[in-house]
Design an enzyme around this catalytic site. Structure first.
Site, PDB file in Angstrom:
ATOM      1  N   ARG A 236       0.812  -1.217   0.000  1.00 23.58           N
ATOM      2  CA  ARG A 236       0.000   0.000   0.000  1.00 23.58           C
ATOM      3  C   ARG A 236       0.846   1.269   0.000  1.00 23.58           C
ATOM      4  O   ARG A 236       0.318   2.386  -0.065  1.00 23.58           O
ATOM      5  CB  ARG A 236      -0.918   0.019   1.227  1.00 23.58           C
TER       6      ARG A 236
ATOM      7  N   TYR B  66       0.632   4.385  -2.487  1.00 26.48           N
ATOM      8  CA  TYR B  66      -0.412   5.391  -2.241  1.00 26.48           C
ATOM      9  C   TYR B  66      -0.140   6.161  -0.957  1.00 26.48           C
ATOM     10  O   TYR B  66      -0.115   7.397  -0.961  1.00 26.48           O
ATOM     11  CB  TYR B  66      -1.766   4.699  -2.163  1.00 26.48           C
TER      12      TYR B  66
ATOM     13  N   ARG C 155     -14.292   1.424  10.053  1.00 25.34           N
ATOM     14  CA  ARG C 155     -14.106   2.566   9.165  1.00 25.34           C
ATOM     15  C   ARG C 155     -15.194   3.585   9.510  1.00 25.34           C
ATOM     16  O   ARG C 155     -16.214   3.266  10.120  1.00 25.34           O
ATOM     17  CB  ARG C 155     -14.224   2.170   7.687  1.00 25.34           C
TER      18      ARG C 155
ATOM     19  N   ARG D  54     -13.493  -0.801  -3.238  1.00 28.20           N
ATOM     20  CA  ARG D  54     -13.763  -0.181  -1.943  1.00 28.20           C
ATOM     21  C   ARG D  54     -14.922  -0.904  -1.264  1.00 28.20           C
ATOM     22  O   ARG D  54     -15.798  -1.455  -1.927  1.00 28.20           O
ATOM     23  CB  ARG D  54     -14.073   1.302  -2.112  1.00 28.20           C
TER      24      ARG D  54
END
Length: 319
Positions: free
Chosen positions: A148, A151, A217, A192
């Site tokens: 990751r 990003y 989240r 997502r």
């Protein structure tokens, strides 16, 4: 009262054919501005801006921000970068280039034009956070060499560039850290969690949860996010950010899946898969700074936002 053309600006939105960018452009046009949308259509789609092509104050330019832009504008919103793991891990080198070279090119343009410029940064700069909720003063817990990192570290470097241009060249900057955002015009295959769950539910497929589903989240509806972005850009030169923009309501992945199943009326079952490497265990913004500086806080709750998002996907997803 000033006439419209006295306050009208010509505004560049990079990544403007993307999910968030297209909603931002709608708002800017609604305010009477002229908008130049620059997008290479890697993750953005023409469908998101098709409704704007008859608008005389809208212009589309197919352009990759890793190359310089030679345009004349009054303000710049830099939203260009793949934002979902599926897309940014597809070509990680290009993802880093988009964040870093893109920031250099946008900042160079802003310096030449003496234009105000906003960077759409991300909550991913906090990595897998060791403090909760996340405040802007927290430096983060990021793996610099993981899958990751293209990003996460690309966005962190972009923030560095923005603040160095501000300190070295006196550029008026705004840095906004975007937390999980959802709504109509999300790409159905962007990987997502909200779009994944909705598409799987509408198709009657198993809903895939990675790990045990206890990771959290915080989901912000796109209209709330764009409002925060506009308010940050409207601040004076003494406000640079970074400013968290997101919804502090916190949900587990299991809770989100159950909401989606209920709202879609789906018979989908929940299945579990191994947790991806470096996937954050929790994510929740502290938005105290946005409240005090921008008089902003989210107004759309998860249930209402999910209903509007599901209605959008019903029209575009084939069962």
């Amino acid at each position: 009262m000033p006439r419209l053309y006295d306050s009208r600006k010509r505004i560049l939105v990079t990544g403007g054919a993307g999910f968030i960018g297209s909603h931002l452009i709608d708002r800017l046009l609604g305010q009477g501005h002229e908008v130049l949308c620059a997008d290479n259509l890697f993750t953005g789609t023409r469908r998101n801006i098709d409704h704007l092509h008859a608008e005389p104050r809208f212009e589309f330019m197919r352009h990759d921000v890793t190359f310089p832009l030679y345009v004349e504008v009054d303000e710049i919103y830099n939203l260009a970068c793949p934002a979902s793991p599926v897309h940014y891990q597809h070509d990680p080198v290009q993802t880093t280039k988009t964040s870093v070279h893109g920031a250099i090119n946008v900042l160079g343009l802003a310096k030449r034009l003496k234009a105000k410029v906003l960077q759409a940064s991300t909550s991913e700069v906090y990595g897998d956070p060791a403090i909760h909720p996340q405040v802007e003063s927290y430096w983060g817990n990021v793996n610099p060499i993981g899958p990751r990192s293209c990003y996460d570290e690309g966005k962190r470097c972009a923030e560095t560039l923005f603040f160095d241009y501000h300190r070295q060249h006196g550029l008026e900057i705004k840095v906004m850290r975007i937390f999980n955002t959802y709504g109509p015009r999300m790409h159905p295959a962007d990987g997502r969690v909200v779009s994944n769950f909705i598409v799987q539910a509408l198709r009657g497929e198993d809903i895939t949860i990675y790990g045990d589903g206890s990771q959290t989240r915080s989901f912000c509806f796109v209209d709330d996010l764009v409002e925060g972005m506009l308010r940050l850009m409207a601040t004076g030169p003494d406000v640079t950010g970074p400013v968290n923009i997101g919804n502090p309501g916190e949900f587990t992945m299991l809770e989100l899946a159950e909401h989606v199943i209920r709202l879609t009326g789906s018979a989908s079952k929940i299945v579990h898969r191994p947790l991806p490497q470096d996937d954050p265990r929790q994510r929740q913004p502290d938005v105290s700074l946005a409240k005090s500086l921008l008089d902003w806080e989210p107004t759309i709750n998860l249930e209402s936002g999910l209903k509007r998002t599901i209605n959008y996907f019903r029209d575009i997803v084939t069962v």
